[in-house]
Motif scaffolding. Sequence first.
Motif, mmCIF file in Angstrom:
data_model
loop_
_atom_site.group_PDB
_atom_site.id
_atom_site.type_symbol
_atom_site.label_atom_id
_atom_site.label_comp_id
_atom_site.label_asym_id
_atom_site.label_seq_id
_atom_site.Cartn_x
_atom_site.Cartn_y
_atom_site.Cartn_z
ATOM 1 N N ALA A 21 0.838 -1.202 0.000
ATOM 2 C CA ALA A 21 0.000 0.000 0.000
ATOM 3 C C ALA A 21 0.873 1.252 0.000
ATOM 4 O O ALA A 21 1.851 1.347 0.743
ATOM 5 N N GLY A 22 0.540 2.185 -0.865
ATOM 6 C CA GLY A 22 1.286 3.437 -0.967
ATOM 7 C C GLY A 22 2.378 3.419 -2.011
ATOM 8 O O GLY A 22 2.921 4.468 -2.368
ATOM 9 N N GLN A 23 2.726 2.234 -2.513
ATOM 10 C CA GLN A 23 3.798 2.108 -3.504
ATOM 11 C C GLN A 23 3.326 2.647 -4.859
ATOM 12 O O GLN A 23 2.204 2.409 -5.281
ATOM 13 N N LEU A 24 4.203 3.370 -5.558
ATOM 14 C CA LEU A 24 3.903 3.844 -6.907
ATOM 15 C C LEU A 24 4.376 2.823 -7.916
ATOM 16 O O LEU A 24 5.533 2.373 -7.871
ATOM 17 N N ILE A 25 3.505 2.445 -8.837
ATOM 18 C CA ILE A 25 3.855 1.436 -9.837
ATOM 19 C C ILE A 25 3.406 1.880 -11.223
ATOM 20 O O ILE A 25 2.526 2.729 -11.367
ATOM 21 N N ASN A 26 4.005 1.292 -12.218
ATOM 22 C CA ASN A 26 3.587 1.464 -13.605
ATOM 23 C C ASN A 26 3.109 0.099 -14.081
ATOM 24 O O ASN A 26 3.872 -0.870 -14.056
ATOM 25 N N ALA A 27 1.851 0.009 -14.470
ATOM 26 C CA ALA A 27 1.255 -1.295 -14.755
ATOM 27 C C ALA A 27 0.609 -1.340 -16.134
ATOM 28 O O ALA A 27 0.115 -0.325 -16.638
ATOM 29 N N LYS A 28 0.593 -2.527 -16.717
ATOM 30 C CA LYS A 28 -0.112 -2.745 -17.977
ATOM 31 C C LYS A 28 -1.620 -2.705 -17.718
ATOM 32 O O LYS A 28 -2.079 -3.094 -16.654
ATOM 33 N N VAL A 29 -2.355 -2.236 -18.707
ATOM 34 C CA VAL A 29 -3.809 -2.260 -18.612
ATOM 35 C C VAL A 29 -4.375 -3.112 -19.740
ATOM 36 O O VAL A 29 -3.790 -3.209 -20.830
ATOM 37 N N ASP A 30 -5.510 -3.738 -19.461
ATOM 38 C CA ASP A 30 -6.139 -4.627 -20.446
ATOM 39 C C ASP A 30 -7.205 -3.926 -21.264
ATOM 40 O O ASP A 30 -7.548 -4.377 -22.354
ATOM 41 N N MET A 31 -7.748 -2.843 -20.747
ATOM 42 C CA MET A 31 -8.761 -2.081 -21.479
ATOM 43 C C MET A 31 -8.719 -0.640 -21.025
ATOM 44 O O MET A 31 -8.548 -0.358 -19.837
ATOM 45 N N VAL A 32 -8.851 0.285 -21.991
ATOM 46 C CA VAL A 32 -9.016 1.704 -21.673
ATOM 47 C C VAL A 32 -10.341 2.149 -22.272
ATOM 48 O O VAL A 32 -10.708 1.754 -23.383
ATOM 49 N N LEU A 33 -11.065 2.968 -21.527
ATOM 50 C CA LEU A 33 -12.441 3.314 -21.877
ATOM 51 C C LEU A 33 -12.659 4.811 -21.780
ATOM 52 O O LEU A 33 -12.184 5.461 -20.842
ATOM 53 N N ALA A 34 -13.392 5.351 -22.742
ATOM 54 C CA ALA A 34 -13.817 6.747 -22.666
ATOM 55 C C ALA A 34 -15.211 6.876 -23.247
ATOM 56 O O ALA A 34 -15.685 5.998 -23.975
ATOM 57 N N ASN A 35 -15.865 7.972 -22.933
ATOM 58 C CA ASN A 35 -17.206 8.221 -23.453
ATOM 59 C C ASN A 35 -17.222 9.523 -24.249
ATOM 60 O O ASN A 35 -16.171 10.109 -24.523
ATOM 61 N N ASP A 36 -18.409 9.975 -24.606
ATOM 62 C CA ASP A 36 -18.513 11.140 -25.480
ATOM 63 C C ASP A 36 -18.235 12.464 -24.780
ATOM 64 O O ASP A 36 -18.118 13.495 -25.439
ATOM 65 N N ILE A 37 -18.089 12.456 -23.459
ATOM 66 C CA ILE A 37 -17.672 13.662 -22.737
ATOM 67 C C ILE A 37 -16.165 13.655 -22.513
ATOM 68 O O ILE A 37 -15.469 14.630 -22.793
ATOM 69 N N THR A 38 -15.652 12.543 -22.010
ATOM 70 C CA THR A 38 -14.223 12.466 -21.677
ATOM 71 C C THR A 38 -13.354 12.097 -22.875
ATOM 72 O O THR A 38 -12.181 12.463 -22.929
ATOM 73 N N GLY A 39 -13.932 11.379 -23.841
ATOM 74 C CA GLY A 39 -13.158 10.954 -25.010
ATOM 75 C C GLY A 39 -12.543 12.096 -25.792
ATOM 76 O O GLY A 39 -11.348 12.073 -26.105
ATOM 77 N N PRO A 40 -13.309 13.138 -26.139
ATOM 78 C CA PRO A 40 -12.732 14.249 -26.902
ATOM 79 C C PRO A 40 -11.552 14.927 -26.206
ATOM 80 O O PRO A 40 -10.604 15.362 -26.867
ATOM 81 N N VAL A 41 -11.592 15.019 -24.872
ATOM 82 C CA VAL A 41 -10.467 15.609 -24.133
ATOM 83 C C VAL A 41 -9.227 14.715 -24.295
ATOM 84 O O VAL A 41 -8.122 15.206 -24.552
ATOM 85 N N SER A 42 -9.403 13.409 -24.146
ATOM 86 C CA SER A 42 -8.286 12.476 -24.310
ATOM 87 C C SER A 42 -7.728 12.533 -25.729
ATOM 88 O O SER A 42 -6.507 12.504 -25.939
ATOM 89 N N ILE A 43 -8.616 12.617 -26.711
ATOM 90 C CA ILE A 43 -8.193 12.654 -28.112
ATOM 91 C C ILE A 43 -7.412 13.934 -28.404
ATOM 92 O O ILE A 43 -6.390 13.906 -29.115
ATOM 93 N N LYS A 44 -7.869 15.039 -27.851
ATOM 94 C CA LYS A 44 -7.146 16.307 -28.033
ATOM 95 C C LYS A 44 -5.734 16.188 -27.477
ATOM 96 O O LYS A 44 -4.757 16.623 -28.129
ATOM 97 N N GLU A 45 -5.591 15.618 -26.291
ATOM 98 C CA GLU A 45 -4.264 15.444 -25.691
ATOM 99 C C GLU A 45 -3.433 14.433 -26.473
ATOM 100 O O GLU A 45 -2.212 14.584 -26.592
ATOM 101 N N PHE A 46 -4.078 13.410 -26.984
ATOM 102 C CA PHE A 46 -3.416 12.391 -27.808
ATOM 103 C C PHE A 46 -2.756 13.040 -29.024
ATOM 104 O O PHE A 46 -1.575 12.797 -29.328
ATOM 105 N N ASP A 47 -3.521 13.874 -29.714
ATOM 106 C CA ASP A 47 -2.994 14.555 -30.904
ATOM 107 C C ASP A 47 -1.947 15.604 -30.530
ATOM 108 O O ASP A 47 -0.930 15.764 -31.224
ATOM 109 N N LYS A 48 -2.181 16.296 -29.428
ATOM 110 C CA LYS A 48 -1.236 17.316 -28.971
ATOM 111 C C LYS A 48 0.124 16.710 -28.653
ATOM 112 O O LYS A 48 1.183 17.317 -28.906
ATOM 113 N N ALA A 49 0.105 15.488 -28.101
ATOM 114 C CA ALA A 49 1.354 14.808 -27.746
ATOM 115 C C ALA A 49 2.055 14.209 -28.960
ATOM 116 O O ALA A 49 3.202 13.747 -28.853
ATOM 117 N N GLY A 50 1.394 14.180 -30.096
ATOM 118 C CA GLY A 50 1.995 13.656 -31.312
ATOM 119 C C GLY A 50 1.941 12.144 -31.446
ATOM 120 O O GLY A 50 2.667 11.564 -32.272
#
Length: 419
Positions: A21-50
Amino acid sequence: MGMTMTQKILADHAGLSEVKAGQLINAKVDMVLANDITGPVSIKEFDKAGFDKVFDKSRVSLVMDHFAPNKDIKSAEQCKTCRMFAKRFDIDNFYDAGDMGIEHALLPEKGLVASGEAIIGADSHTCTYGALGAFSTGVGSTDLCAGMASGMAWFKVPSALKFELKGQLPPFVSGKDVILHIIGEIGVDGALYKSMEFTGEGVKSLSMDDRLTICNMAIEAGAKNGIFPVDDITREYMKGRVDRPYKEYAADPDAKYEKTYTIDLSTLRPTVAFPHLPENTKTIDEAKGVKIDQVVIGSCTNGRISDMRAAAEILKGRRKADGIRVIVIPATQSIYKQCMHEGLIDIFIDAGCVVSTPTCGPCLGGYMGILADGEKCISTTNRNFIGRMGAVTSEVYLASPQVAAASAITGEITNPEEI
């Protein structure tokens, strides 16, 4: 030292033999999910990051459920952004109007989440999938952007609370009443950034829909996630849905929990959360009699077929009270069809209800049931904050489908046992 169920899943996905508990880790994920409110924000950042590709087009889900079918130009543009992104990267799991459902009902139904997996979603109720024995949690849209590109996410390993369930639920009491009772006991910050782990012999008496409802509202206690052990009910639910190998995890006997709560399911009563927090709970015996203007039966919390059946059983042959608006929202197209085949939609319409296409709609004050100044709504949704469903002077009371349906008949909060 032993690990909790959640810690075991995170350790495995981080490629570590153990985590604390409290440890910081970097982990693989099996699924990432977004909807029509949060998805556009993620997509904007995705494109901004190249970024020029997603880590796995079969492990990204975009579900147009909050304002779809689109209610205005802005929501249409948001869905268009997600639609173009899905087309650009040939995303397998893109669900638009006509195919979509409320995301946290749709993904389990489609077999897109499974036991032992790690799932992140840019929606706080992503914690729903812990019902299947998965680690699932909500993240910000920028974290989701990184997840779409890399298939990785960082976490602070949560400590855990154990909820030992015993006994069986009495009639007219469901998973919604269990989680409202718990939130009423521990408060909206009682599990802040902790894992809520449910165990005990009482688990076997809970249906998968009960478990999905309970985990769905873990976030309303501030939890990082909620999770149930994998048993025959879990396996039967995944059978025919999940088409890939999955792994079952169990907490170690010496796993450390910050606190253990014992809940005797047989003693619970139908429970209602009064405005303006989910922790403001009262039993039906204390709550009944509050006059209402609107009823909503649906959402990612209580829009599944068992919820529809429970409401229909009470509404059958009866009529809603004069002056009451009753909105019924099956959570997915499949559930909608099942309601049709079982005659439930006839029951709802004959009772004077509006039956909507799957959508989050009124839950977040989106559309399909906005409240006016001073109006009161009893709802099977998950939040009742000030202004959540409309005017800041309106009030939302959270309850089970049985209580909501009974209240629709009388025009006031009503004990379903008395209908």
